[in-house]
Design an enzyme around this catalytic site. Sequence first.
Site, PDB file in Angstrom:
ATOM      1  N   ARG A 102     -72.822   2.438   7.627  1.00  0.00           N
ATOM      2  CA  ARG A 102     -72.447   3.849   7.819  1.00  0.00           C
ATOM      3  C   ARG A 102     -71.874   3.962   9.229  1.00  0.00           C
ATOM      4  O   ARG A 102     -72.603   3.777  10.205  1.00  0.00           O
ATOM      5  CB  ARG A 102     -73.666   4.748   7.646  1.00  0.00           C
ATOM      6  CG  ARG A 102     -73.424   6.172   8.086  1.00  0.00           C
ATOM      7  CD  ARG A 102     -74.556   7.104   7.662  1.00  0.00           C
ATOM      8  NE  ARG A 102     -74.528   7.350   6.232  1.00  0.00           N
ATOM      9  CZ  ARG A 102     -75.202   8.347   5.631  1.00  0.00           C
ATOM     10  NH1 ARG A 102     -75.952   9.167   6.336  1.00  0.00           N
ATOM     11  NH2 ARG A 102     -75.119   8.513   4.327  1.00  0.00           N
ATOM     12  N   HIS A 129     -67.225   8.743   1.133  1.00  0.00           N
ATOM     13  CA  HIS A 129     -68.634   8.488   0.789  1.00  0.00           C
ATOM     14  C   HIS A 129     -68.699   8.034  -0.675  1.00  0.00           C
ATOM     15  O   HIS A 129     -69.181   8.760  -1.550  1.00  0.00           O
ATOM     16  CB  HIS A 129     -69.444   9.765   1.010  1.00  0.00           C
ATOM     17  CG  HIS A 129     -70.918   9.553   1.119  1.00  0.00           C
ATOM     18  ND1 HIS A 129     -71.515   8.307   1.076  1.00  0.00           N
ATOM     19  CD2 HIS A 129     -71.955  10.439   1.261  1.00  0.00           C
ATOM     20  CE1 HIS A 129     -72.825   8.440   1.187  1.00  0.00           C
ATOM     21  NE2 HIS A 129     -73.118   9.713   1.305  1.00  0.00           N
ATOM     22  N   GLN A 132     -72.039   7.962  -2.894  1.00  0.00           N
ATOM     23  CA  GLN A 132     -72.446   9.317  -3.266  1.00  0.00           C
ATOM     24  C   GLN A 132     -71.643   9.780  -4.491  1.00  0.00           C
ATOM     25  O   GLN A 132     -72.203  10.273  -5.466  1.00  0.00           O
ATOM     26  CB  GLN A 132     -72.191  10.268  -2.085  1.00  0.00           C
ATOM     27  CG  GLN A 132     -72.522  11.715  -2.377  1.00  0.00           C
ATOM     28  CD  GLN A 132     -74.016  11.933  -2.564  1.00  0.00           C
ATOM     29  OE1 GLN A 132     -74.803  11.568  -1.711  1.00  0.00           O
ATOM     30  NE2 GLN A 132     -74.417  12.535  -3.684  1.00  0.00           N
ATOM     31  N   ASP A 224     -71.278  20.902   0.049  1.00  0.00           N
ATOM     32  CA  ASP A 224     -71.799  20.025   1.110  1.00  0.00           C
ATOM     33  C   ASP A 224     -71.858  20.876   2.378  1.00  0.00           C
ATOM     34  O   ASP A 224     -71.324  22.005   2.413  1.00  0.00           O
ATOM     35  CB  ASP A 224     -70.854  18.814   1.270  1.00  0.00           C
ATOM     36  CG  ASP A 224     -71.350  17.794   2.298  1.00  0.00           C
ATOM     37  OD1 ASP A 224     -72.537  17.841   2.680  1.00  0.00           O
ATOM     38  OD2 ASP A 224     -70.535  16.953   2.728  1.00  0.00           O
ATOM     39  N   ARG A 292     -78.783   8.150  -6.767  1.00  0.00           N
ATOM     40  CA  ARG A 292     -78.276   7.249  -5.721  1.00  0.00           C
ATOM     41  C   ARG A 292     -78.952   5.874  -5.860  1.00  0.00           C
ATOM     42  O   ARG A 292     -78.299   4.843  -5.736  1.00  0.00           O
ATOM     43  CB  ARG A 292     -78.580   7.821  -4.323  1.00  0.00           C
ATOM     44  CG  ARG A 292     -77.896   9.130  -3.981  1.00  0.00           C
ATOM     45  CD  ARG A 292     -76.408   8.969  -3.770  1.00  0.00           C
ATOM     46  NE  ARG A 292     -76.074   7.952  -2.796  1.00  0.00           N
ATOM     47  CZ  ARG A 292     -76.003   8.145  -1.478  1.00  0.00           C
ATOM     48  NH1 ARG A 292     -76.218   9.347  -0.985  1.00  0.00           N
ATOM     49  NH2 ARG A 292     -75.684   7.164  -0.652  1.00  0.00           N
TER      50      ARG A 292
HETATM   51  N1   CP Z   1     -76.295  12.224   0.705  1.00  0.00           N
HETATM   52  C1   CP Z   1     -76.513  11.346   1.695  1.00  0.00           C
HETATM   53  O1   CP Z   1     -75.766  10.387   1.907  1.00  0.00           O
HETATM   54  O2   CP Z   1     -77.636  11.608   2.413  1.00  0.00           O
HETATM   55  P1   CP Z   1     -78.085  10.862   3.752  1.00  0.00           P
HETATM   56  O3   CP Z   1     -77.111  11.247   4.824  1.00  0.00           O
HETATM   57  O4   CP Z   1     -79.468  11.359   4.022  1.00  0.00           O
HETATM   58  O5   CP Z   1     -78.034   9.388   3.509  1.00  0.00           O
HETATM   59  N1  NVA Z   2     -70.312  15.436   4.883  1.00  0.00           N
HETATM   60  C1  NVA Z   2     -71.637  15.034   5.286  1.00  0.00           C
HETATM   61  C2  NVA Z   2     -72.272  14.216   4.224  1.00  0.00           C
HETATM   62  C3  NVA Z   2     -73.663  13.770   4.486  1.00  0.00           C
HETATM   63  C4  NVA Z   2     -74.247  12.967   3.384  1.00  0.00           C
HETATM   64  C5  NVA Z   2     -71.563  14.272   6.599  1.00  0.00           C
HETATM   65  O1  NVA Z   2     -70.675  13.440   6.761  1.00  0.00           O
HETATM   66  O2  NVA Z   2     -72.371  14.542   7.477  1.00  0.00           O
END
Ligand code: CP
Ligand code: NVA
Length: 309
Positions: A102, A129, A132, A224, A292
Amino acid sequence: MLKRKDLISLDVMSKNEIDEILELSLKLKKGKAPACKLKDKTLGLLFEKPSNRTKVSFWAGMIQLGGHCIYLSPAEIQLGKREAVKDAAKVLSRYLDVIAARTYSHETLLELAKYSSVPVINALTDLLHPCQALADVFTIFEQKKKFKGVKLVYVGDGNNVLHSLLYAASKVGLDIAYATPKGYEPDKGVVQKALAISKKMGSVVKGYTNPKEAVVDADFIYTDVWASMHQENELAQRKKIFKPYQINSALLKAAKKDTMVLHCLPAKRGLEITDEVMDGKQSLVYDEAENRLHVEKAILYLLIKANKK
Ligand code: CP
Ligand code: NVA
């Protein structure tokens, strides 16, 4: 058959590869995939940003498949600061069998994948992502048993989650609409690619600014956070701009009686989604979060299998 080194973005994957992931996810969820074992394999979790779902679902999933995990926190990893991304990639490849990363910048992830000899999975970047979105289309299929003629409507910020949803929906032939404020639309290049893919699949991709128009006939409404992890300092300004984009009972009423609600989480309750909707009968957010785990187990198994030395 899944035939690739990395899972970075869904737009370059074939429909067959995505179907294979979804089919194995279903078997894993039902406990009917006994041959999926990753004994003695190690997953490295490299996280530049915080995570609950992604970190824990990958970690638990790897353990459930018989493998191991090593977590490198944002403080430890410092890609490009403590050492060059390419050095980290080359060294970690000597220890690990697969990496889930990440990163802030999408380019960092691309560089990590370029110099890593083991598979790299995108666990979220500022642009995408994909894990997800795969879990999201899996959740939709679980409910509807089909994609054709099903309408998903995303309401809110044109961000990484929407980008991957655009790719995932168009790849599987799910209709997708989005409502974003002016100036917060999804990336034009992503939309163009999704449009081209959806044409081949005979499905629809459509953008709106008015959420009430977008949600008409929606089978699923998705939202989101209004400020993603790299945008927290913009939250005060974004709160004003995104107010009409809140998923609340009034917006749900503009859709169908049985419209279901999705959110990738973490949610800012009272901002992009109300408590009433999040805790209501039409909310699927915890099933979505559970999925997930099943989808990531399928990804881990298939990628490691495809890259067996
Ligand atoms: N939805 C998701 O990726 O959550 P986290 O940021 O907690 O991993
Ligand atoms: N759009 C959000 C998603 C988190 C899972 C972020 O990037 O923070």
